[in-house]
Write an enzyme that holds these catalytic residues in place. Structure first.
Site, PDB file in Angstrom:
ATOM      1  N   ASP A   1      -5.900   1.945  -2.033  1.00  0.00           N
ATOM      2  CA  ASP A   1      -4.304   2.125  -2.435  1.00  0.00           C
ATOM      3  C   ASP A   1      -3.744   0.625  -1.736  1.00  0.00           C
ATOM      4  O   ASP A   1      -2.510   0.578  -1.853  1.00  0.00           O
ATOM      5  CB  ASP A   1      -3.743   2.940  -1.559  1.00  0.00           C
ATOM      6  CG  ASP A   1      -3.598   2.728   0.009  1.00  0.00           C
ATOM      7  OD1 ASP A   1      -4.653   2.069   0.603  1.00  0.00           O
ATOM      8  OD2 ASP A   1      -2.717   3.329   0.724  1.00  0.00           O
TER       9      ASP A   1
ATOM     10  N   ASP B   1       0.977  -1.241   0.219  1.00  0.00           N
ATOM     11  CA  ASP B   1      -0.041  -0.025  -0.039  1.00  0.00           C
ATOM     12  C   ASP B   1       0.929   1.289  -0.064  1.00  0.00           C
ATOM     13  O   ASP B   1       2.020   1.256   0.229  1.00  0.00           O
ATOM     14  CB  ASP B   1      -1.102   0.100   1.189  1.00  0.00           C
ATOM     15  CG  ASP B   1      -0.264   0.241   2.466  1.00  0.00           C
ATOM     16  OD1 ASP B   1       0.731   0.363   2.662  1.00  0.00           O
ATOM     17  OD2 ASP B   1      -0.991   0.033   3.546  1.00  0.00           O
TER      18      ASP B   1
END
Length: 609
Positions: A516, A473
């Site tokens: 993300d 991420d």
């Protein structure tokens, strides 16, 4: 089945003509039978009446029959017959006519139908024999009672004369009614017909004015008339032979007078046999020629219909030999392919698209080997250069020369359909791609990731293939969104995905799970260090500033790696990767790796052990 033709428009003219023919023929036959030698070989009027009735509707028969009876009765009285003989004999002739005409009309309503002529011959012959035998028994009984003559001789003479007359003149009358002026005036055969009949008349006169036994000389010319002019030649030819032979013999001329000891009855019988021989030779020939004409006409009609179907069909019809030579191409080829039929004749394999040629050649070979029709779709070059998609059904048919077989195929332009199908397939593939791809980044989405994960773990379970799973991420991504806006955040996600793709192999799967969160699935990772090498490359690549709308933004990533060489399930594998990511995020901009060291609980039951 339709009945015979209706009553002619000029009915009284028709009645008068029939009455004249029957009256004249009856008077002539009766006069000749009382002339020198008392010989009458053929009774004509019954045949004329039968032919006349069969050429008219059944509803109009009574008028013709009554008139014929009256005319014959008058002719008999005119030749010095008594009323006691003339009335019953005339009635007997009516019975004979009704038997023949009634039976033929019952079984062959339309005597003009060429398809029924063979059966008509058998039915007419049988009914004639029965009718003449019936009338002969009645007439012989009447004559023998009135004149004390031999019943047997009277019966045989009557029977033979009436059978010959019925066969000749019923057929002749039908032919005249059917042909009309075309009997001698048909274009292309009128002079041939006239000359043939004139030749027969000359030869017949020569025969019956001669004192030599040359009766056979008339038969070849009679056969020629039957062969060239069918029933018209037979009818007129036999009539000429009968009239000339009967008249000459009755007057004491001809080869029949060379035979001594026969008498009048014997000469009548010989003349009847001679005329019957001519009928037996020529009528089968005429029937055969008529049947041939009917078959040829049927074949011509079939060819005409086939030509209409092929010439005016929108499909391209092609007939070709087994070696690929086209011998017929329908005109529609020019509408579909731009080539004229003449331009497509011969062997033109160059018109087939190179990518389709081998497959189409194999299809043709299969059709030739199996004789089973095959449908294929291939491309043919248009005259303007582009290719047209053709769907063709190819099958074998008998060869035009009767030896072996040819190929025929019917093809239609399916270019629009193929283009539509290709577009539909492209849309289907695009929809599937969209269903498996993240629209923002172009990476695989969660659905595709789940499918690949399942396959990877299945290979791991079967073959023990080591597998690594990376969780990634973007560090502080929420802060980036809050500070620079979601548009900037989306741009960073796209740049991050682009960098991610350039850091993994083509065989690895990079996917965005949402927000993300990204994953990388690596198969064939022989040792954990291989996954670590990929992670270091990712961190180095990602640790580069991103410029969005003139603003420089620092972007880093944290990576959690799960590594396994033992069977496991997706939940366990992802849980280990998630835990590794949790450790990596404590420091940020780094990675952490953990191994799956044992099968998940219950793996024996689930088939992992």
């Amino acid at each position: 089945m339709r009945d015979a033709p209706a009553m002619p428009k000029r009915a009284w003219t028709d009645y008068a003509l029939m009455a004249l023919l029957i009256g004249t023929s009856a008077w002539a036959s009766l006069t000749l039978s009382r002339g020198p030698g008392e010989l009458a070989a053929v009774w004509i009027s019954n045949g004329i009446l039968v032919g006349w009735l069969l050429s008219r509707a059944t509803a109009h028969w009574p008028g013709y029959i009554v008139l014929a009876f009256a005319v014959e009765f008058a002719a008999r009285l005119a030749t010095v017959e008594t009323v006691a003989q003339a009335a019953p004999i005339s009635a007997t002739n009516v019975v004979e006519v009704l038997i023949v005409a009634g039976v033929v009309r019952r079984f062959v309503p339309n005597v003009g139908d060429p398809k029924r002529w063979i059966s008509l011959g058998g039915i007419a012959t049988t009914s004639t024999l029965v009718a003449c035998a019936t009338s002969g028994l009645i007439a012989a009984s009447i004559i023998a009672a009135l004149h004390s003559t031999s019943f047997v001789i009277d019966f045989v003479t009557w029977f033979a004369a009436h059978v010959v007359g019925m066969v000749i003149f019923a057929t002749s009358t039908l032919v005249v009614h059917r042909e009309g002026k075309g009997l001698i005036a048909a274009p292309g055969r009128r002079w041939s017909f006239v000359l043939t009949m004139l030749l027969l008349a000359v030869i017949s006169l020569a025969i019956f004015l001669s004192r030599y036994p040359i009766l056979f000389m008339a038969y070849p010319v009679l056969l020629l008339g039957a062969f060239r002019h069918r029933f018209a030649g037979v009818a007129v030819g036999v009539i000429l032979l009968t009239l000339i032979g009967s008249t000459a013999t009755a007057l004491g001329y001809g080869p029949l007078w060379l035979v001594d000891g026969f008498g009048t009855a014997g000469r009548v019988a010989l003349l009847q046999l001679y005329i019957a021989g001519g009928c037996l030779m020529t009528i089968p020939v005429a029937l055969a020629m008529a049947e041939r004409k009917r078959l040829v006409a049927g074949l011509r009609e079939s060819e005409h219909r086939y030509r209409l179907l092929t010439d005016y069909s929108h499909d391209v019809i092609v007939r070709m030999r087994v070696d690929g030579e086209r011998i017929y191409v329908s005109p529609s080829a020019q509408d579909i392919l731009g080539w004229t039929p003449a331009e497509m004749l011969g062997t033109r394999t160059s018109l087939i698209h190179p990518d389709d040629l081998q497959r189409q050649t194999q299809i043709i070979a299969n059709v030739i080997a199996s004789h089973q029709p095959v449908t294929s779709i291939y491309r043919v070059r248009h005259k303007e250069g582009h290719y047209v998609w053709i769907e063709a059904v190819t099958r074998t048919i008998p060869s035009s020369d009767g030896d072996g077989f040819d190929l025929i195929y019917a093809g239609r332009d399916v270019t629009r359909r193929v283009i539509a199908e290709q577009a539909l397939e492209a849309n289907r593939l695009e929809l599937r791609r969209l269903a498996l791809v993240d629209t923002l980044t172009g990476l695989a989405n969660r659905r595709q990731f789940d499918e690949r994960m399942a396959l990877a773990l299945a290979r791991l379970q079967r073959h023990g293939t080591p597998t690594s799973l990376m969780y990634l991420d973007i560090d502080h991504f929420k802060r980036i969104n809050d500070s620079y806006g979601h548009a900037a955040g989306d741009e960073i996600l796209r740049i991050f995905a682009h960098r991610l793709l350039h850091c993994v192999r083509n065989s690895d799967l990079a996917a965005r799970l949402g927000g993300d969160e990204f994953v990388v699935l690596i198969e064939d990772a022989a040792v954990p260090q291989a996954a670590e090498a990929v992670a270091r490359k990712l961190i180095k690549t990602m640790n580069q500033d991103v410029v969005v709308d003139g603003t420089t933004i620092r972007v880093t990533t944290s990576i959690g790696i799960a590594y396994t060489h033992v069977p496991t399930d997706a939940a366990t594998f992802m849980s280990v990767a998630d835990a590794a990511l949790y450790h990596a995020k404590r420091e940020r901009n780094t990675f952490h790796i953990e191994s799956v060291t044992a099968p998940p609980p219950g793996s024996v039951e689930n088939g992992f052990a």
